[in-house]
Scaffold this motif. Structure first.
Motif, PDB file in Angstrom:
ATOM      1  N   UNK A  24       0.825  -1.210   0.000  1.00 27.28           N
ATOM      2  CA  UNK A  24       0.000   0.000   0.000  1.00 27.28           C
ATOM      3  C   UNK A  24       0.861   1.263   0.000  1.00 27.28           C
ATOM      4  N   UNK A  25       2.001   1.217   0.692  1.00 25.59           N
ATOM      5  CA  UNK A  25       2.890   2.384   0.708  1.00 25.59           C
ATOM      6  C   UNK A  25       3.470   2.621  -0.681  1.00 25.59           C
ATOM      7  N   UNK A  26       3.950   1.563  -1.332  1.00 26.51           N
ATOM      8  CA  UNK A  26       4.537   1.720  -2.660  1.00 26.51           C
ATOM      9  C   UNK A  26       3.479   2.159  -3.666  1.00 26.51           C
ATOM     10  N   UNK A  27       2.273   1.588  -3.582  1.00 20.22           N
ATOM     11  CA  UNK A  27       1.207   1.966  -4.516  1.00 20.22           C
ATOM     12  C   UNK A  27       0.779   3.413  -4.337  1.00 20.22           C
ATOM     13  N   UNK A  28       0.971   3.961  -3.131  1.00 20.86           N
ATOM     14  CA  UNK A  28       0.610   5.369  -2.932  1.00 20.86           C
ATOM     15  C   UNK A  28       1.456   6.291  -3.801  1.00 20.86           C
ATOM     16  N   UNK A  29       2.632   5.819  -4.227  1.00 23.95           N
ATOM     17  CA  UNK A  29       3.451   6.600  -5.141  1.00 23.95           C
ATOM     18  C   UNK A  29       2.878   6.697  -6.538  1.00 23.95           C
ATOM     19  N   UNK A  30       1.822   5.911  -6.812  1.00 23.72           N
ATOM     20  CA  UNK A  30       1.183   5.922  -8.130  1.00 23.72           C
ATOM     21  C   UNK A  30       0.002   6.888  -8.198  1.00 23.72           C
ATOM     22  N   UNK A  31      -0.357   7.494  -7.068  1.00 26.39           N
ATOM     23  CA  UNK A  31      -1.511   8.393  -7.048  1.00 26.39           C
ATOM     24  C   UNK A  31      -1.276   9.565  -8.003  1.00 26.39           C
ATOM     25  N   UNK A  32      -2.224   9.791  -8.879  1.00 26.26           N
ATOM     26  CA  UNK A  32      -2.134  10.888  -9.838  1.00 26.26           C
ATOM     27  C   UNK A  32      -1.411  10.542 -11.116  1.00 26.26           C
ATOM     28  N   UNK A  33      -0.863   9.322 -11.213  1.00 28.52           N
ATOM     29  CA  UNK A  33      -0.144   8.934 -12.427  1.00 28.52           C
ATOM     30  C   UNK A  33      -1.110   8.730 -13.586  1.00 28.52           C
ATOM     31  N   UNK A  34      -0.718   9.209 -14.733  1.00 22.71           N
ATOM     32  CA  UNK A  34      -1.523   9.057 -15.947  1.00 22.71           C
ATOM     33  C   UNK A  34      -0.634   8.539 -17.067  1.00 22.71           C
ATOM     34  N   UNK A  35      -1.192   7.636 -17.900  1.00 26.09           N
ATOM     35  CA  UNK A  35      -2.538   7.072 -17.811  1.00 26.09           C
ATOM     36  C   UNK A  35      -2.621   6.015 -16.722  1.00 26.09           C
ATOM     37  N   UNK A  36      -3.851   5.799 -16.222  1.00 30.61           N
ATOM     38  CA  UNK A  36      -4.062   4.754 -15.229  1.00 30.61           C
ATOM     39  C   UNK A  36      -3.859   3.391 -15.878  1.00 30.61           C
ATOM     40  N   UNK A  37      -3.474   2.414 -15.053  1.00 25.06           N
ATOM     41  CA  UNK A  37      -3.254   1.062 -15.573  1.00 25.06           C
ATOM     42  C   UNK A  37      -4.124   0.091 -14.798  1.00 25.06           C
ATOM     43  N   UNK A  38      -4.298  -1.113 -15.337  1.00 21.94           N
ATOM     44  CA  UNK A  38      -5.109  -2.141 -14.692  1.00 21.94           C
ATOM     45  C   UNK A  38      -4.464  -2.574 -13.379  1.00 21.94           C
ATOM     46  N   UNK A  39      -5.292  -3.123 -12.466  1.00 21.29           N
ATOM     47  CA  UNK A  39      -4.808  -3.545 -11.155  1.00 21.29           C
ATOM     48  C   UNK A  39      -3.661  -4.545 -11.277  1.00 21.29           C
ATOM     49  N   UNK A  40      -3.751  -5.456 -12.243  1.00 20.28           N
ATOM     50  CA  UNK A  40      -2.692  -6.444 -12.439  1.00 20.28           C
ATOM     51  C   UNK A  40      -1.372  -5.749 -12.787  1.00 20.28           C
ATOM     52  N   UNK A  41      -1.445  -4.720 -13.623  1.00 21.84           N
ATOM     53  CA  UNK A  41      -0.240  -3.980 -13.993  1.00 21.84           C
ATOM     54  C   UNK A  41       0.288  -3.153 -12.827  1.00 21.84           C
ATOM     55  N   UNK A  42      -0.634  -2.638 -11.992  1.00 21.17           N
ATOM     56  CA  UNK A  42      -0.213  -1.902 -10.791  1.00 21.17           C
ATOM     57  C   UNK A  42       0.624  -2.807  -9.890  1.00 21.17           C
ATOM     58  N   UNK A  43       0.165  -4.035  -9.682  1.00 24.18           N
ATOM     59  CA  UNK A  43       0.910  -4.962  -8.836  1.00 24.18           C
ATOM     60  C   UNK A  43       2.269  -5.283  -9.433  1.00 24.18           C
ATOM     61  N   UNK A  44       2.329  -5.410 -10.751  1.00 25.82           N
ATOM     62  CA  UNK A  44       3.605  -5.686 -11.412  1.00 25.82           C
ATOM     63  C   UNK A  44       4.575  -4.522 -11.218  1.00 25.82           C
ATOM     64  N   UNK A  45       4.061  -3.294 -11.281  1.00 26.74           N
ATOM     65  CA  UNK A  45       4.906  -2.117 -11.092  1.00 26.74           C
ATOM     66  C   UNK A  45       5.423  -2.051  -9.657  1.00 26.74           C
ATOM     67  N   UNK A  46       4.542  -2.415  -8.680  1.00 25.20           N
ATOM     68  CA  UNK A  46       4.962  -2.447  -7.280  1.00 25.20           C
ATOM     69  C   UNK A  46       6.121  -3.424  -7.090  1.00 25.20           C
ATOM     70  N   UNK A  47       5.983  -4.626  -7.644  1.00 23.80           N
ATOM     71  CA  UNK A  47       7.032  -5.640  -7.507  1.00 23.80           C
ATOM     72  C   UNK A  47       8.326  -5.180  -8.207  1.00 23.80           C
ATOM     73  N   UNK A  48       8.204  -4.584  -9.377  1.00 24.35           N
ATOM     74  CA  UNK A  48       9.379  -4.099 -10.099  1.00 24.35           C
ATOM     75  C   UNK A  48      10.093  -3.015  -9.296  1.00 24.35           C
TER      76      UNK A  48
END
Length: 244
Positions: free
Chosen positions: A100-124
Motif C-alpha cells: 500500500x505504501x509503494x502503490x501510494x506513489x502511483x496516485x495521480x499517475x496518468x494514464x491509469x493502468x489495470x490492477x494487475x499492472x499496478x501490482x507488477x509495477x509495485x514488484x518491479x
C-alpha cells in the motif's frame, strides 16, 4: 549512462533566492540538470540542501528568480518526479503494508493502468530498490534500512523522469541499493538528484556535485578535495578514500 539530449534542461533554476522568515537560506542559485545526468548535492546542515529539493518539487516558492521543470512551472511536472524524503511523517505502527505504501506513489499517475499492472509495477519498484521481503509485510516489522528501501520503491513507482533523493543511504549500506545504476536500468528515468552527507558516496557514484551553503557552486566530483571541503564546511577536512 544515457546520452544527453539536446532538449531544454529538465531542471532550470535562475537567480533563485529563498528565506525562512528573515533568515536567508539560498541566495542567487543557478542550476541546470539535463537528461541523462546524475547530480550529487552536499553541504553543511542548514545550508539549504533539502530546501533546494522542495523548491524543485514546487512545495516552496522562491522569493526571487525563476524555476522551470520540464520547461514548465514546477507544479505542472510533479507527477513526473519521484521523491524520497529524508524523514517520513508516518508512525511506524501505522497499519499499512509495504504494497500500500509503494502503490501510494502511483496516485495521480496518468494514464491509469489495470490492477494487475499496478501490482507488477509495485514488484518491479521493490526489486529495483533492493527490498526482498513480501509486499504484505507491515511497516512496524521493518528495519530502518528496509523502510528506506520501501520509500525508494515508492519514489520509483510512478516511473518518474526525475528522481529526487534526500539522504537515500541514511540506513542503507551504499552497496545495498545501486542507485547509481538506476539510469541504466530504467528506460523511463532521465535524471537523478541526490542529497547526501556521505561525501565518499557522492564522489564515487556521481559525475557532478553541487556544493550548497546558502550559495550553490557546481563541480566535477573529481574536484572534491580537502581545500574545497574546508571552504564549504568552514572547518579543516581530510578526505580518506577507502578501497574495498
Amino acid at each position: 549512462m544515457k546520452a544527453l539530449a539536446s532538449e531544454a534542461p529538465l531542471v532550470d533554476l535562475v537567480g533563485v533566492d529563498f528565506t525562512y522568515g528573515a533568515e536567508p537560506v539560498l541566495q542567487d542559485v543557478h542550476l541546470q540538470v539535463g537528461a541523462g545526468e546524475s547530480l550529487g548535492v552536499i553541504g553543511p546542515n542548514g545550508g539549504g540542501k533539502s530546501t533546494l529539493l522542495r523548491l524543485i518539487l514546487g512545495l516552496l516558492s522562491p522569493d526571487r528568480g525563476r524555476i522551470r521543470l520540464f520547461d514548465g512551472p514546477p507544479g505542472s511536472g510533479r507527477t513526473l518526479i519521484g521523491y524520497m524524503p529524508q524523514h517520513i511523517a508516518l508512525p511506524r505502527d501505522f497499519p499499512a503494508t509495504v504494497e500500500s505504501v509503494v502503490r501510494s506513489g502511483r496516485i495521480g499517475c496518468k494514464p491509469a493502468v489495470a490492477a494487475r499492472d499496478e501490482r507488477a509495477i509495485v514488484h518491479e519498484s521493490l526489486e529495483l530498490a533492493g527490498f526482498t521481503r513480501g509486499t504484505r509485510w507491515r511497516l512496524n516489522r521493518l528495519s530502518g534500512g528496509e523502510l528506506q528501501r520501501v520509500l525508494l520503491a515508492r519514489a520509483l513507482a510512478c516511473r518518474p523522469r526525475l528522481l529526487l533523493l534526500d539522504e537515500p543511504i541514511t540506513y542503507i549500506d551504499p552497496g545495498g541499493v545501486k542507485i547509481f545504476d538506476l539510469l541504466e536500468h530504467c528506460s523511463w528515468l532521465s535524471a537523478i538528484i541526490a542529497v547526501s552527507h556521505d561525501i565518499s558516496f557522492i564522489s564515487e557514484h556521481f559525475r557532478r556535485v553541487a556544493c550548497v551553503n546558502r550559495e550553490l557552486v557546481c563541480h566535477d566530483t573529481s574536484a572534491l578535495d580537502g581545500r574545497l571541503m574546508e571552504q564549504l564546511y568552514g572547518v579543516p577536512v581530510r578526505l580518506i578514500r577507502h578501497q574495498h
